[in-house]
Enzyme design. Structure first.
Site, short mmCIF file in Angstrom:
data_model
loop_
_atom_site.label_atom_id
_atom_site.label_comp_id
_atom_site.label_asym_id
_atom_site.label_seq_id
_atom_site.Cartn_x
_atom_site.Cartn_y
_atom_site.Cartn_z
N SER A 1 0.92 -1.32 0.10
CA SER A 1 -0.07 0.07 0.06
C SER A 1 0.88 1.20 -0.21
O SER A 1 2.01 1.23 0.52
CB SER A 1 -0.84 0.04 1.17
OG SER A 1 -1.59 1.45 1.39
N TYR B 1 -1.58 -0.63 10.52
CA TYR B 1 -1.58 -0.93 9.10
C TYR B 1 -0.43 -0.48 8.21
O TYR B 1 0.31 -1.34 7.54
CB TYR B 1 -3.02 -0.45 8.58
CG TYR B 1 -3.10 -0.82 7.01
CD1 TYR B 1 -3.82 -1.86 6.68
CD2 TYR B 1 -2.93 0.16 6.09
CE1 TYR B 1 -3.77 -2.31 5.40
CE2 TYR B 1 -3.06 -0.05 4.95
CZ TYR B 1 -3.65 -1.17 4.48
OH TYR B 1 -3.99 -1.18 3.04
#
Ligand SMILES: NC(=O)c1ccc[n+]([C@@H]2O[C@H](COP(=O)([O-])OP(=O)(O)OC[C@H]3O[C@@H](n4cnc5c(N)ncnc54)[C@H](OP(=O)(O)O)[C@@H]3O)[C@@H](O)[C@H]2O)c1
Length: 272
Positions: free
Chosen positions: A148, A161
């Site tokens: 990501s 995350y």
């Protein structure tokens, strides 16, 4: 001369984790279209069956494997089921990922750390290991990790995350370096904002109309002018799975509509 058939996945067997929806489902369908037999895996069988039905509808072959990839025993069972059905693994896409709750660095609890790291990093690492052992015996393979842009810069309220996705980027490089002699290529795709259930969870406290507006506003701050679609990830996933990328390993494609460049573009004095 370059042969376009190098992009074909004909005769290949692929595993797409988190293949039941969102980015994973788009990649699974793309792989089936490119000729691969595809095992899709996640926790909810009904959603997986839906992906499998769509694969079959376009003439492909699919296997549904239920697995919680944050659990070591379920990882090996998943790999065993794919081997029992297809007898080989050519492509592994480590796409399953989660960010189940938002919390500041002052409030995040140990349980959140364990849930996210167990799936996004530990599960991805050991799924890669199990598949790579088979690929080594076969004489090669392809591993594609979905990281990501949050692994490049921290996003507020999802620090764990972000840590996990930075970890995914390093796992890719570590595996790429050690597995290169075995003809196993390991590469990373780092999406920006993509319209999926995970993305929508950012706005779960809003009404449907408020969420629609918030999403539209998000699209406007992305230089390319819109939020990504899961299909925007498929071309890169086919490239990294195919013989067209045989000399590419340990590398990363950021597919984010130039979000990572946005602070630079918006900074005063930067000519654009
Ligand atoms: N959407 C974005 O904006 C975006 C941006 C950057 C990176 N990504 C990354 O892209 C990947 C896919 O995200 P997405 O947006 O498509 O998310 P999504 O729609 O929430 O899909 C997540 C997938 O992972 C599966 N999954 C979740 N927990 C699991 C577990 N413990 N074991 C096995 N499977 C599990 C889910 O199925 P079950 O719930 O049935 O298990 C589902 O198939 C993730 O790694 C995510 O971090 C997404």
């Amino acid at each position: 001369m370059f042969d376009l058939s190098k992009f074909s996945l004909q005769g290949k067997v692929a595993i797409v984790t988190g293949g039941s929806r969102g980015i994973g489902k788009a990649i699974a369908l793309g792989y089936a279209k490119a000729g691969a037999r595809v095992a899709v895996t996640s926790r909810k069988v009904a959603d997986l069956e839906q992906t499998a039905a769509e694969i079959k509808a376009i003439g492909g072959e699919a296997l549904v494997v239920q697995a919680h990839l944050g659990k070591m025993d379920e990882i090996q069972k998943m790999i065993d089921q794919v081997m029992a059905k297809f007898g080989r693994i050519d492509i592994l896409v480590n796409n399953a990922g989660a960010s189940p709750a938002m919390a500041s660095v002052l409030d995040a609890e140990e349980r959140l750390w364990d849930t996210i790291i167990n799936l996004n990093m530990k599960g991805l690492y050991f799924t890669s290991q199990a598949a790579a052992r088979i690929m080594k015996k076969q004489g090669g393979g392809k591993i594609i990790n979905i990281a990501s842009i949050d692994g490049h810069h921290p996003e507020r309220q999802v620090s764990i995350y972000s840590v996990s996705k930075a970890g995914v980027r390093m796992i890719s490089k570590a595996f790429a370096a050690e597995l290169a002699p075995f003809n196993i290529q390991v590469n990373t795709i780092a999406p920006g904002a993509v319209s999926t259930k995970m993305m929508d969870s950012h706005w779960h406290e809003l009404s449907a109309e408020e969420a629609r507006k918030a999403k539209a506003e998000t699209g406007k701050v992305i230089p390319i002018g819109r939020i990504g679609d899961p299909d925007d990830m498929v071309g890169a996933a086919i490239y990294f799975a195919s013989a067209a990328s045989d000399y590419a390993t340990g590398t990363e494609l950021v597919i984010d509509g130039a979000v990572l460049l946005a602070p630079l573009l918006n900074a005063p004095g930067v000519p654009i």
